[in-house]
Design a protein around this motif. Structure first.
Motif, short mmCIF file in Angstrom:
data_model
loop_
_atom_site.label_atom_id
_atom_site.label_comp_id
_atom_site.label_asym_id
_atom_site.label_seq_id
_atom_site.Cartn_x
_atom_site.Cartn_y
_atom_site.Cartn_z
N THR A 22 -22.14 52.95 -3.38
CA THR A 22 -22.01 52.08 -4.55
C THR A 22 -21.45 52.93 -5.69
O THR A 22 -21.98 53.98 -6.00
CB THR A 22 -23.37 51.48 -4.94
OG1 THR A 22 -23.87 50.75 -3.83
CG2 THR A 22 -23.23 50.56 -6.11
N MET A 51 -20.16 44.12 -7.88
CA MET A 51 -21.54 43.82 -7.55
C MET A 51 -22.17 43.05 -8.72
O MET A 51 -21.58 42.96 -9.80
CB MET A 51 -22.32 45.12 -7.28
CG MET A 51 -21.65 46.00 -6.22
SD MET A 51 -21.41 45.21 -4.63
CE MET A 51 -23.02 45.41 -3.95
N THR A 56 -20.65 47.97 -11.59
CA THR A 56 -21.00 48.53 -10.29
C THR A 56 -20.09 47.91 -9.24
O THR A 56 -19.88 46.71 -9.23
CB THR A 56 -22.48 48.24 -9.96
OG1 THR A 56 -23.29 48.73 -11.03
CG2 THR A 56 -22.90 48.92 -8.68
N ASP A 58 -18.50 48.22 -4.97
CA ASP A 58 -18.61 48.71 -3.60
C ASP A 58 -17.21 48.67 -3.01
O ASP A 58 -16.38 47.87 -3.43
CB ASP A 58 -19.57 47.83 -2.80
CG ASP A 58 -19.99 48.47 -1.49
OD1 ASP A 58 -19.63 49.63 -1.26
OD2 ASP A 58 -20.70 47.81 -0.71
N LYS A 78 -24.79 46.69 4.06
CA LYS A 78 -23.76 46.26 3.12
C LYS A 78 -23.33 44.84 3.46
O LYS A 78 -23.03 44.54 4.60
CB LYS A 78 -22.54 47.18 3.19
CG LYS A 78 -22.85 48.58 2.76
CD LYS A 78 -22.99 48.63 1.27
CE LYS A 78 -23.21 50.07 0.84
NZ LYS A 78 -23.49 50.21 -0.52
#
Length: 159
Positions: A22, A51, A56, A58, A78
């Motif tokens: 992350t 996210m 944030t 991924d 995930k």
């Protein structure tokens, strides 16, 4: 096959996202507008996934492929989908051998047609990296079906 060209900064950010799992925007050396511009660009191209927590990200399967990592190398936790949600219902419909038509998904979820199409293209294809095929049998509605990517999404659970 389309060749993906990344800037050195974009490649560095994707590699950092792949290593850390992350990515928090605050950990990048880029500051201010430059950081926002690069992250927005990568997210809009489908290489990073935003996210729920602010700033944030991924890395998506497309992001991994862009930096030469194997796509199947995705950790099991995930992108898991909670059971009982509308998205889970959609995935179950699309995972059937015959697939599902738009009107079936609309009836099952209560969504409008544009929401179903957006979910197919955005959430399922871009964010979760699923492969969705469609076919139009003569005299029938267009049918959509998930053909790849479910194993990592529902590891240990039957769809």
């Amino acid at each position: 096959m389309k060749t993906i060209k990344l800037t050195a900064t974009q490649e560095t950010i994707l590699k950092q996202a792949a290593e850390t799992g992350t990515l928090h925007a605050s950990t990048l050396t880029l500051k201010g507008g430059a950081r926002k511009k690069v992250l927005d660009s990568l997210a809009n191209k489908g290489f990073l996934i935003r996210m729920k927590k602010a700033d944030t990200f991924d890395i998506s399967p497309q992001g991994k492929a862009a930096i030469g990592l194997p796509v199947d190398d995705q950790p099991a936790d995930k992108g898991k989908i909670r059971t009982g949600t509308k998205l889970h219902k959609v995935i179950k419909l699309l995972a059937r051998p015959e697939g599902a038509a738009i009107h079936e998904i609309m009836r099952e979820t209560g969504w409008q047609q544009h929401t179903v199409r957006g979910t197919l293209a955005g959430t399922l294809k871009k964010r979760l990296g699923l492969t969705i095929e469609s076919e139009k049998p003569e005299g029938k509605d267009r049918m959509y079906r998930i053909t790849a990517g479910l194993k990592a999404l529902f590891q240990g659970e039957t769809v």
